[in-house]
Design a protein around this motif. Structure first.
Motif, mmCIF file in Angstrom:
data_model
loop_
_atom_site.group_PDB
_atom_site.id
_atom_site.type_symbol
_atom_site.label_atom_id
_atom_site.label_comp_id
_atom_site.label_asym_id
_atom_site.label_seq_id
_atom_site.Cartn_x
_atom_site.Cartn_y
_atom_site.Cartn_z
ATOM 1 N N THR A 160 0.828 -1.202 0.000
ATOM 2 C CA THR A 160 0.000 0.000 0.000
ATOM 3 C C THR A 160 0.867 1.258 0.000
ATOM 4 O OG1 THR A 160 -1.753 -1.169 1.167
ATOM 5 C CG2 THR A 160 -1.815 1.223 1.263
ATOM 6 N N GLU B 58 -7.133 0.629 -1.075
ATOM 7 C CA GLU B 58 -7.444 -0.413 -0.093
ATOM 8 C C GLU B 58 -8.641 0.067 0.744
ATOM 9 O OE1 GLU B 58 -4.538 -3.129 2.574
ATOM 10 O OE2 GLU B 58 -4.333 -1.006 2.940
ATOM 11 N N ASP C 297 -5.590 -1.855 -5.107
ATOM 12 C CA ASP C 297 -5.000 -2.322 -3.852
ATOM 13 C C ASP C 297 -5.948 -3.298 -3.162
ATOM 14 O OD1 ASP C 297 -3.512 -2.681 -1.589
ATOM 15 O OD2 ASP C 297 -3.326 -0.549 -1.075
ATOM 16 N N GLU C 298 -5.627 -4.573 -3.273
ATOM 17 C CA GLU C 298 -6.429 -5.646 -2.685
ATOM 18 C C GLU C 298 -7.926 -5.479 -2.928
ATOM 19 O OE1 GLU C 298 -5.229 -7.377 0.870
ATOM 20 O OE2 GLU C 298 -3.226 -6.472 0.891
HETATM 21 MG MG LIG Z 1 -2.067 -2.758 2.073
#
Ligand SMILES: [Mg+2]
Ligand SMILES: Nc1ncnc2c1ncn2[C@@H]1O[C@H](COP(=O)(O)OP(=O)(O)OP(=O)(O)O)[C@@H](O)[C@H]1O
Lengths: 234, 289
Positions: free
Chosen positions: A41, A83, A159-160
């Motif tokens: 991140t 995220e 991000d994820e």
């Molecule tokens: Mg992260």
């Protein structure tokens, strides 16, 4: 398209990214994998200018990205689906999409993109006048991805995107990413579903404790002993 | 019955003024997350500006609304850019002290330029009354009510239906995500501060025909607007409106059954009671514009 060299990033006094170098070519899907707290991140936030690196260079389409203030980077074609989604909960679904449309190119493509997104995600179309905060987790993630696309990015970073989602929804997220890849979009993907990500990506980087310890084609990465043992549990 | 109607109408007219003063304070809190302790003093500055425009150039307070709005908008922008912006992200406490300090500086500047004299402006309609629902109401109070409501409606429209309004709401909800959308959050903060101060300028212009003007006139209004904002729910647009009307009506009732000083005590009691029942304010929880 993007070339990062010797990037060092810290929070206050604690350095978390050490000398990271990587590149992303136009049309590629590149995965960044690594355990919790590795600094994935942090790297994405640095690219978007939410964090300022200690040192290192970031060149994007021939420009020195670090010379641009953070709020101008989306206009250069960078887009991050952050995220935890980070939607605007009290804006409607439609407003959450419209807010990303800022450049002339994005405005021109807006109708086409909206139609495509609503066709792909009919649930969002049904709820377009609802506040984003009232959507389910899966719908919110879809909206976050849709919002990321509406700015008409050249490089989409995620991000994820499947964090905390039910398996069927995770499938759906990857379906969308596959479709985006087929359309030729350049993608930088951070994921914890390592196998799925490697199957989708062309190349991948492995980040551990803030250092890039491995870079390879995804195919080779899938065969790598360390990756298999630690991340694929084989 | 007439008597009752009179009180309620007076309360509503007063409430709209309180609401307009509070909306500016609340907007600044809701978006920038800073408490502007100089809010009352911006009102005071607006009142003196209106007074000067009237006494020096003969401009009617209603005609000076746009002038005072623009002047205070610009003043707000300058103060935010030069003084507050550099403190952003540093200790929150510094910003509180700075706005409080600004308030004191403004009061003393007013004292220097205008002395502590009470000023009034006499317009042709200052004493005029008209009949409304069988009761007599002051024309300046009715005018203030209409302008306050109009200003609130226009602000609501700007926030909900324009691009800049959407950007302001987005920054209020998540500044970092707003930056990811290509919004310059610092610029939005500055504009919002200017807007909040400009709104209090509108309030200043419309209350100048009603209230005395003196260097510390902002203090009591500032207290009321803090009560209104907390009562309605911090950062909530609707909350400030509802809170303003509640305090206006309570003060009107309190003022009839006792004195004006006791009226303030009544509104504080209502304030405490509502906070006891709803600690986050009437429109709290969803306390964001
Ligand atoms: Mg992260
Ligand atoms: N705001 C912060 N202040 C201080 N340290 C932080 C901050 N954010 C992250 N860190 C630390 O920096 C390191 C890298 O964090 P980062 O969030 O980049 O990891 P990540 O790879 O994204 O992890 P995850 O998979 O859990 O999302 C971690 O050790 C984390 O504790």
């Amino acid at each position: 398209m993007l070339e990062v060299k010797n990037l060092n990033v810290s929070y206050e006094k604690m350095q978390v990214i050490w000398d990271a170098s990587f590149e992303i070519h136009s049309g590629e899907v590149v995965a960044l994998i690594g355990p919790n707290g590795a600094g994935k991140t942090t790297i994405l936030k640095t690219l978007m200018g939410l964090l300022t690196p200690l040192s290192g260079s970031i060149s994007y389409m021939g420009k020195d990205l670090l010379a641009y203030p953070n709020y101008e980077r989306p206009k250069l074609g960078l887009s991050l689906v952050p995220e935890g989604r980070r939607l605007f909960p009290k804006l409607t679904v439609l407003e959450n999409l419209q807010i990303a449309v800022r450049t002339p190119e994005a405005k021109e493509k807006r109708k086409e993109n909206m139609d495509w997104i609503f066709e792909l995600l009919p649930k969002l179309a049904e709820r377009k006048n609802q506040l984003a905060g009232t959507l389910s987790g899966g719908e919110q993630q879809m909206l976050a991805i849709a919002r990321g696309i509406l700015s008409k990015p050249r490089l989409l970073m995620l991000d994820e995107p499947s964090l905390g989602l039910a398996p069927i929804i995770v499938e759906q997220v990857f379906d969308i990413l596959r479709e985006l890849k087929e359309r030729g979009l350049t993608i930088f993907l951070v994921e914890q579903y390592v196998e799925k990500s490697l199957l989708l990506a062309d190349r991948a980087y492995l980040l551990e404790e803030g250092k890039i310890v491995l870079k390879d084609d995804s195919k080779n990465m899938l065969k790598n002993d360390h990756v298999r043992k630690v991340y694929l549990g084989i | 019955m007439d008597f009752f109607a009179q009180i309620i109408i007076n309360g509503i007219l007063l409430g709209a003024i309180y609401a307009l003063i509070s909306i500016g304070l609340n907007l600044i809190f809701g978006v920038i997350k800073i408490v502007n302790f100089a809010h009352g003093e911006f009102l005071m500055i607006g009142m003196y500006l209106t007074f000067l425009l009237f006494s020096q150039s003969g401009i009617d307070p209603y005609l000076s609304i746009p002038i005072v709005f623009v002047l205070l908008f610009v003043l707000g922008i300058l103060i935010h850019k030069i003084i507050l912006q550099p403190l952003l992200g540093k200790a929150e406490f510094n910003i509180l002290l700075t706005t409080a300090g600004l308030g004191i500086v403004f009061q003393n500047l007013a004292l220097m330029f205008f002395k502590s004299d009470y000023r009034v402006i006499q317009t042709s309609y200052s004493a005029a009354k008209i009949e409304l629902f069988g009761t007599l109401v002051s024309v300046s109070r009715l005018g203030a009510f209409i302008v306050a409501i109009l200003a609130a409606v226009i602000l609501y429209f700007v926030l909900m239906k324009t691009r800049i309004g959407m950007d302001i709401r987005a920054v209020s909800q998540d500044p970092e995500a707003a930056v990811l959308m290509g919004i310059n959050d610092k610029k939005i903060f500055t504009i919002t501060f200017g807007l909040g101060v400009g709104l209090v300028g509108i309030a200043a212009a419309i209350i100048t025909p009603i209230y005395y003007i003196f260097p510390t006139v902002g203090e009591s209004f500032s207290t009321i607007s803090f009560i209104v904002v907390v009562l309605g729910g911090l950062g909530s647009f609707h909350g400030a409106l509802i809170g303003g009307f509640i305090i206006g009506i309570v003060e009107a009732i309190g003022g009839i059954i006792s004195s004006a000083e006791w009226a303030r005590v009544f509104s504080l009691l209502i304030f405490l009671f509502i906070l006891f029942v709803r600690p986050s304010g009437i429109m709290g929880k969803n306390a964001r514009v």
